[in-house]
Write a protein that holds these residues in place. Sequence first.
Motif, PDB file in Angstrom:
ATOM      1  N   LEU A  35       0.825  -1.208   0.000  1.00 31.25           N
ATOM      2  CA  LEU A  35       0.000   0.000   0.000  1.00 31.25           C
ATOM      3  C   LEU A  35       0.862   1.262   0.000  1.00 31.25           C
ATOM      4  O   LEU A  35       0.589   2.224  -0.733  1.00 31.25           O
ATOM      5  CB  LEU A  35      -0.923  -0.006   1.215  1.00 31.25           C
ATOM      6  N   VAL A  36       1.917   1.245   0.794  1.00 26.63           N
ATOM      7  CA  VAL A  36       2.813   2.408   0.867  1.00 26.63           C
ATOM      8  C   VAL A  36       3.528   2.610  -0.461  1.00 26.63           C
ATOM      9  O   VAL A  36       3.620   3.736  -0.973  1.00 26.63           O
ATOM     10  CB  VAL A  36       3.829   2.221   2.014  1.00 26.63           C
ATOM     11  N   VAL A  37       4.046   1.526  -1.035  1.00 25.44           N
ATOM     12  CA  VAL A  37       4.750   1.624  -2.320  1.00 25.44           C
ATOM     13  C   VAL A  37       3.811   2.125  -3.411  1.00 25.44           C
ATOM     14  O   VAL A  37       4.179   2.985  -4.219  1.00 25.44           O
ATOM     15  CB  VAL A  37       5.351   0.254  -2.704  1.00 25.44           C
ATOM     16  N   ARG A  38       2.599   1.606  -3.442  1.00 23.35           N
ATOM     17  CA  ARG A  38       1.631   2.046  -4.452  1.00 23.35           C
ATOM     18  C   ARG A  38       1.314   3.532  -4.285  1.00 23.35           C
ATOM     19  O   ARG A  38       1.188   4.280  -5.271  1.00 23.35           O
ATOM     20  CB  ARG A  38       0.359   1.214  -4.354  1.00 23.35           C
ATOM     21  N   ALA A  39       1.201   3.985  -3.031  1.00 21.64           N
ATOM     22  CA  ALA A  39       0.868   5.384  -2.778  1.00 21.64           C
ATOM     23  C   ALA A  39       1.985   6.323  -3.226  1.00 21.64           C
ATOM     24  O   ALA A  39       1.724   7.405  -3.764  1.00 21.64           O
ATOM     25  CB  ALA A  39       0.572   5.587  -1.295  1.00 21.64           C
ATOM     26  N   PHE A  40       3.239   5.911  -3.031  1.00 26.13           N
ATOM     27  CA  PHE A  40       4.360   6.801  -3.323  1.00 26.13           C
ATOM     28  C   PHE A  40       4.929   6.610  -4.729  1.00 26.13           C
ATOM     29  O   PHE A  40       5.446   7.557  -5.320  1.00 26.13           O
ATOM     30  CB  PHE A  40       5.474   6.597  -2.295  1.00 26.13           C
ATOM     31  N   VAL A  41       4.842   5.399  -5.253  1.00 27.98           N
ATOM     32  CA  VAL A  41       5.467   5.110  -6.549  1.00 27.98           C
ATOM     33  C   VAL A  41       4.436   5.021  -7.665  1.00 27.98           C
ATOM     34  O   VAL A  41       4.733   5.337  -8.818  1.00 27.98           O
ATOM     35  CB  VAL A  41       6.278   3.788  -6.475  1.00 27.98           C
ATOM     36  N   GLY A  42       3.223   4.609  -7.327  1.00 28.43           N
ATOM     37  CA  GLY A  42       2.227   4.393  -8.354  1.00 28.43           C
ATOM     38  C   GLY A  42       2.356   3.005  -8.957  1.00 28.43           C
ATOM     39  O   GLY A  42       2.972   2.117  -8.377  1.00 28.43           O
ATOM     40  N   VAL A  43       1.783   2.831 -10.141  1.00 26.78           N
ATOM     41  CA  VAL A  43       1.831   1.527 -10.809  1.00 26.78           C
ATOM     42  C   VAL A  43       3.161   1.390 -11.525  1.00 26.78           C
ATOM     43  O   VAL A  43       3.477   2.145 -12.441  1.00 26.78           O
ATOM     44  CB  VAL A  43       0.667   1.381 -11.809  1.00 26.78           C
ATOM     45  N   ASP A  44       3.941   0.415 -11.094  1.00 31.90           N
ATOM     46  CA  ASP A  44       5.256   0.156 -11.695  1.00 31.90           C
ATOM     47  C   ASP A  44       5.485  -1.354 -11.694  1.00 31.90           C
ATOM     48  O   ASP A  44       5.646  -1.967 -10.632  1.00 31.90           O
ATOM     49  CB  ASP A  44       6.355   0.866 -10.899  1.00 31.90           C
ATOM     50  N   PHE A 120      -1.975  -7.350  -6.723  1.00 32.15           N
ATOM     51  CA  PHE A 120      -3.040  -6.541  -7.304  1.00 32.15           C
ATOM     52  C   PHE A 120      -2.984  -5.103  -6.789  1.00 32.15           C
ATOM     53  O   PHE A 120      -3.324  -4.162  -7.517  1.00 32.15           O
ATOM     54  CB  PHE A 120      -4.399  -7.173  -6.999  1.00 32.15           C
ATOM     55  N   ILE A 121      -2.570  -4.912  -5.544  1.00 31.73           N
ATOM     56  CA  ILE A 121      -2.430  -3.553  -5.016  1.00 31.73           C
ATOM     57  C   ILE A 121      -1.323  -2.810  -5.765  1.00 31.73           C
ATOM     58  O   ILE A 121      -1.464  -1.645  -6.137  1.00 31.73           O
ATOM     59  CB  ILE A 121      -2.104  -3.592  -3.505  1.00 31.73           C
ATOM     60  N   LEU A 122      -0.218  -3.509  -6.018  1.00 33.84           N
ATOM     61  CA  LEU A 122       0.962  -2.860  -6.607  1.00 33.84           C
ATOM     62  C   LEU A 122       0.736  -2.462  -8.065  1.00 33.84           C
ATOM     63  O   LEU A 122       1.074  -1.336  -8.457  1.00 33.84           O
ATOM     64  CB  LEU A 122       2.174  -3.780  -6.487  1.00 33.84           C
ATOM     65  N   ASN A 123       0.226  -3.380  -8.878  1.00 34.42           N
ATOM     66  CA  ASN A 123       0.073  -3.036 -10.303  1.00 34.42           C
ATOM     67  C   ASN A 123      -1.139  -3.680 -10.975  1.00 34.42           C
ATOM     68  O   ASN A 123      -1.172  -3.786 -12.204  1.00 34.42           O
ATOM     69  CB  ASN A 123       1.340  -3.405 -11.080  1.00 34.42           C
ATOM     70  N   GLY A 124      -2.101  -4.144 -10.177  1.00 32.99           N
ATOM     71  CA  GLY A 124      -3.305  -4.705 -10.767  1.00 32.99           C
ATOM     72  C   GLY A 124      -3.068  -5.939 -11.605  1.00 32.99           C
ATOM     73  O   GLY A 124      -3.798  -6.200 -12.558  1.00 32.99           O
TER      74      GLY A 124
END
Length: 239
Positions: A35-44, A120-124
């Motif tokens: 969740l933290v990585v997704r919030a700060f980095v976005g989809v990668d 799925f949280i990180l990049n769907g």
Amino acid sequence: MYEPTVARLTYRALLGRRRALILFALPALLIVIALVVRAFVGVDDKVAADLLGGFALATMVPLIGVIAGTGAIGPEIDDGSIVYLLAKPVKRPTIIMTKLTVAIAVTMVFSAIPTLIAGFILNGNGQQIAVAYTIAALVASIAYSALFLLLGTVSRHAVVFGLVYALIWESLFGSLVSGAKTLSIQQWALSVAEKVAGNGYVDATVGLPTAVILLCAVTVGATVYAGQKLRRLTLAGEE
């Protein structure tokens, strides 16, 4: 080859308060990090693959495997309560298979499901990364459970030996010595994930045919040998 009473007692032992806290803590940490990585980095996609490979498969899965595999039988041997179980009219291979089934189920639930959710949280599930690492976690859960159940059968220091294998042999030597990767459950599972994920996102050093053979050999060999050790333990007690 499955005894419900033995399974119920094993589940109760593995999901006791202390072990349950550890089992829930690792997946929760993975999801929080995702969740933290997704919030700060976005989809990668690359970041997703690195996190699932570096934390989920390389750290969380083997640690949960150690807890479930050794905890399925080790404590009973250490405190002597295994004698009461062996006195029941249950075949020794059935005891081992039942405990292995429980260990695999617990390891899969607490490792594969959180891996899928984190993916799925990180990049769907872009580039099939979430599914690839989930399959790798499922495959690794089987081999880790069998190996660590064997350690719990043959040694009173099974947890220590399990941690040495998972954290030192696979993580340290596996990253420094190329030959050590051939004897790594993590690398065997990565070979499976590599065939599912998009090109360039999963890097395995062991070919898929070799990985499948080694996974089967370790799982079957460890299970059979654990059954033999348990049988000899019974004979020693009777003598």
